[in-house]
Design a protein around this motif. Structure first.
Motif, PDB file in Angstrom:
ATOM      1  N   ALA A  44       0.828  -1.207   0.000  1.00 57.15           N
ATOM      2  CA  ALA A  44       0.000   0.000   0.000  1.00 57.15           C
ATOM      3  C   ALA A  44       0.859   1.252   0.000  1.00 57.15           C
ATOM      4  N   ILE A  45       2.099   1.141   0.517  1.00 54.00           N
ATOM      5  CA  ILE A  45       3.026   2.268   0.622  1.00 54.00           C
ATOM      6  C   ILE A  45       4.349   1.865  -0.010  1.00 54.00           C
ATOM      7  N   VAL A  46       4.959   2.795  -0.751  1.00 53.99           N
ATOM      8  CA  VAL A  46       6.320   2.584  -1.242  1.00 53.99           C
ATOM      9  C   VAL A  46       7.221   3.665  -0.655  1.00 53.99           C
ATOM     10  N   HIS A  47       8.314   3.215  -0.044  1.00 51.46           N
ATOM     11  CA  HIS A  47       9.281   4.110   0.590  1.00 51.46           C
ATOM     12  C   HIS A  47      10.444   4.299  -0.377  1.00 51.46           C
ATOM     13  N   ILE A  48      10.719   5.550  -0.742  1.00 55.10           N
ATOM     14  CA  ILE A  48      11.566   5.824  -1.894  1.00 55.10           C
ATOM     15  C   ILE A  48      12.812   6.634  -1.537  1.00 55.10           C
ATOM     16  N   HIS A  49      13.976   6.071  -1.844  1.00 58.39           N
ATOM     17  CA  HIS A  49      15.227   6.788  -2.018  1.00 58.39           C
ATOM     18  C   HIS A  49      15.465   6.877  -3.520  1.00 58.39           C
ATOM     19  N   VAL A  50      16.393   7.737  -3.944  1.00 57.22           N
ATOM     20  CA  VAL A  50      16.770   7.772  -5.355  1.00 57.22           C
ATOM     21  C   VAL A  50      18.271   7.567  -5.484  1.00 57.22           C
ATOM     22  N   ARG A  51      18.679   7.225  -6.684  1.00 53.69           N
ATOM     23  CA  ARG A  51      20.061   6.885  -6.985  1.00 53.69           C
ATOM     24  C   ARG A  51      20.506   7.598  -8.266  1.00 53.69           C
ATOM     25  N   PRO A  57      24.075   6.742  -4.150  1.00 57.58           N
ATOM     26  CA  PRO A  57      22.944   7.478  -3.577  1.00 57.58           C
ATOM     27  C   PRO A  57      22.850   8.891  -4.154  1.00 57.58           C
ATOM     28  N   SER A  58      21.652   9.373  -4.302  1.00 58.38           N
ATOM     29  CA  SER A  58      21.401  10.697  -4.863  1.00 58.38           C
ATOM     30  C   SER A  58      20.447  11.474  -3.969  1.00 58.38           C
ATOM     31  N   MET A  59      20.575  12.795  -4.030  1.00 58.21           N
ATOM     32  CA  MET A  59      19.578  13.689  -3.435  1.00 58.21           C
ATOM     33  C   MET A  59      19.034  14.643  -4.496  1.00 58.21           C
ATOM     34  N   ASP A  60      19.239  14.318  -5.749  1.00 55.79           N
ATOM     35  CA  ASP A  60      18.878  15.177  -6.867  1.00 55.79           C
ATOM     36  C   ASP A  60      17.352  15.291  -6.975  1.00 55.79           C
ATOM     37  N   LEU A  61      16.853  16.512  -6.928  1.00 55.97           N
ATOM     38  CA  LEU A  61      15.411  16.731  -7.026  1.00 55.97           C
ATOM     39  C   LEU A  61      14.862  16.173  -8.334  1.00 55.97           C
ATOM     40  N   ALA A  62      15.624  16.265  -9.402  1.00 56.52           N
ATOM     41  CA  ALA A  62      15.151  15.756 -10.695  1.00 56.52           C
ATOM     42  C   ALA A  62      14.906  14.260 -10.635  1.00 56.52           C
ATOM     43  N   HIS A  63      15.742  13.526  -9.897  1.00 55.27           N
ATOM     44  CA  HIS A  63      15.539  12.086  -9.753  1.00 55.27           C
ATOM     45  C   HIS A  63      14.257  11.798  -8.981  1.00 55.27           C
ATOM     46  N   TYR A  64      14.056  12.520  -7.865  1.00 55.17           N
ATOM     47  CA  TYR A  64      12.821  12.347  -7.096  1.00 55.17           C
ATOM     48  C   TYR A  64      11.603  12.715  -7.945  1.00 55.17           C
ATOM     49  N   ARG A  65      11.704  13.816  -8.669  1.00 59.21           N
ATOM     50  CA  ARG A  65      10.558  14.286  -9.439  1.00 59.21           C
ATOM     51  C   ARG A  65      10.154  13.254 -10.503  1.00 59.21           C
ATOM     52  N   GLU A  66      11.143  12.675 -11.187  1.00 56.91           N
ATOM     53  CA  GLU A  66      10.805  11.693 -12.216  1.00 56.91           C
ATOM     54  C   GLU A  66      10.102  10.473 -11.620  1.00 56.91           C
ATOM     55  N   VAL A  67      10.600   9.987 -10.494  1.00 58.14           N
ATOM     56  CA  VAL A  67       9.965   8.838  -9.855  1.00 58.14           C
ATOM     57  C   VAL A  67       8.527   9.173  -9.453  1.00 58.14           C
ATOM     58  N   VAL A  68       8.351  10.310  -8.786  1.00 60.74           N
ATOM     59  CA  VAL A  68       7.020  10.688  -8.300  1.00 60.74           C
ATOM     60  C   VAL A  68       6.057  10.910  -9.464  1.00 60.74           C
ATOM     61  N   GLU A  69       6.510  11.584 -10.513  1.00 60.78           N
ATOM     62  CA  GLU A  69       5.624  11.839 -11.647  1.00 60.78           C
ATOM     63  C   GLU A  69       5.228  10.544 -12.345  1.00 60.78           C
ATOM     64  N   ARG A  70       6.160   9.605 -12.450  1.00 57.68           N
ATOM     65  CA  ARG A  70       5.824   8.308 -13.048  1.00 57.68           C
ATOM     66  C   ARG A  70       4.779   7.577 -12.205  1.00 57.68           C
ATOM     67  N   LEU A  71       4.920   7.634 -10.891  1.00 55.61           N
ATOM     68  CA  LEU A  71       3.964   6.941 -10.026  1.00 55.61           C
ATOM     69  C   LEU A  71       2.606   7.613 -10.058  1.00 55.61           C
ATOM     70  N   ARG A  72       2.571   8.918 -10.099  1.00 57.72           N
ATOM     71  CA  ARG A  72       1.285   9.618 -10.119  1.00 57.72           C
ATOM     72  C   ARG A  72       0.564   9.426 -11.448  1.00 57.72           C
ATOM     73  N   ALA A  73       1.321   9.107 -12.510  1.00 52.63           N
ATOM     74  CA  ALA A  73       0.705   8.872 -13.816  1.00 52.63           C
ATOM     75  C   ALA A  73       0.324   7.411 -14.021  1.00 52.63           C
ATOM     76  N   ALA A  74       0.753   6.527 -13.123  1.00 49.24           N
ATOM     77  CA  ALA A  74       0.501   5.099 -13.288  1.00 49.24           C
ATOM     78  C   ALA A  74      -0.932   4.737 -12.942  1.00 49.24           C
ATOM     79  N   GLU A  75      -1.420   3.629 -13.504  1.00 48.58           N
ATOM     80  CA  GLU A  75      -2.757   3.145 -13.196  1.00 48.58           C
ATOM     81  C   GLU A  75      -2.837   2.605 -11.771  1.00 48.58           C
ATOM     82  N   GLU A  76      -1.745   2.021 -11.300  1.00 49.73           N
ATOM     83  CA  GLU A  76      -1.721   1.449  -9.958  1.00 49.73           C
ATOM     84  C   GLU A  76      -1.684   2.550  -8.909  1.00 49.73           C
ATOM     85  N   ASP A  77      -2.551   2.445  -7.935  1.00 51.50           N
ATOM     86  CA  ASP A  77      -2.589   3.400  -6.833  1.00 51.50           C
ATOM     87  C   ASP A  77      -1.634   2.939  -5.736  1.00 51.50           C
TER      88      ASP A  77
END
Length: 297
Positions: A44-51, A57-77
């Motif tokens: 039900a929850i996914v805990h996310i670091h980025v690389r 390991p990364s702290m790049d906002l662009a990496h976080y943004r791409e992951v989040v945008e892909r998840l928000r656009a996915a059919e799976e909730d």
């Protein structure tokens, strides 16, 4: 437990390496896809670091943004939980322990939550531990944690308090007494990290006894303790977590080929014990979350 059980999946972390397992997702696309597969398997929850693409390991906002945008656009909730852990490590130099050696990431608290403020996930972690970990010291001072907690609240995001020993729970309780955190804040009990709380039923029972009565909680064990502590958490009324951040094996000597495989095993154990698996919307109701808080204009 009366409520269905929430399964969280920590898909990559920042310590597990590609040398340990070739199945670790590292690019934003791989991380997002691994989250989607975990959701299909029952998380039900996914805990996310980025690389970075090479696995660092990364702290790049662009990496976080791409992951989040892909998840928000996915059919799976799925409920998105972004880490705020990076930026807390200090490696003392051998010649002068007061001087930082290579590998130190220690920084001010504000940059550690910048991606949370920008992306507004439903959840984000807030590590309350100060402890020795590997070759470094993890440092999270109460003053810096207070700053992070306030910025997280201003962003409309709920924290998940990661606690590694009893003193961490005392700190979380103190923030609740101050009114900085709600009494219904989610606690995530971490077991089996060397020099932290050991992974035993007695330890988990003790740490659970320190929690606020109204606080939802979850627990997990690292490495070979992942599934034994999962069962123990369920038996004590807690929620559960698995994932390649915490453990790379499906069973002794058998690498998990995906996060979804770990989630599927977790779901089977919970069901075999007589439990039910929470959907993302049920997890939101249990934790008092609002679905995908809007991004700032």
């Amino acid at each position: 437990m009366a409520d269905p059980t929430i399964i969280s999946c920590a898909v990559t972390g920042n310590i597990t390496t590609l040398q340990q397992t070739p199945h670790l997702p590292v690019t934003p696309e791989q991380i997002a896809q691994s989250c989607i597969e975990a959701a299909r398997a029952g998380a039900a929850i996914v805990h996310i670091h980025v690389r970075h693409p090479d696995g660092r390991p990364s702290m790049d906002l662009a990496h976080y943004r791409e992951v989040v945008e892909r998840l928000r656009a996915a059919e799976e909730d799925v409920v998105i939980n972004l880490t705020t852990g990076p930026g807390q490590r200090f490696v003392p130099s051998e010649a002068d322990p007061s001087v930082a050696a290579p590998g130190t990431t220690l920084m001010r608290p504000e940059p550690r939550v910048a991606h949370v403020q920008a992306l507004r996930p439903e959840l984000c972690s807030l590590d309350l531990n100060t402890m020795y970990s590997g070759s470094s010291v993890v440092i999270n001072t109460p003053a810096n944690l207070a700053i992070m907690a306030d910025l997280i609240a201003e962003a409309g995001v709920k924290p998940e308090l990661e606690v590694f020993d009893s003193g961490d729970i005392q700190l979380g309780n103190h923030f609740i007494e101050q009114g900085r955190l709600a009494a219904s804040t989610l606690f995530q009990i971490v077991l089996g990290v060397r020099y932290g709380a050991i992974a035993t039923p007695e330890t988990l029972m003790y740490m659970k006894s320190l929690l606020p009565p109204s606080a939802p909680w979850s627990a997990f064990g690292v490495g070979r303790w992942e599934f034994p502590m999962l069962a123990q958490s369920w038996l004590l009324g807690g929620h559960v977590r698995v994932g390649l951040e915490d453990n790379i094996y499906l069973e002794k000597g058998v690498l998990a080929e995906s996060n979804a495989a770990l989630v599927a095993k977790a779901a089977r154990i919970v069901r075999d014990l007589g439990g039910e698996i929470a959907t993302p919307d049920e997890a939101r109701a249990i934790l008092g979350l609002r679905k995908q808080a809007p991004l700032p204009a």
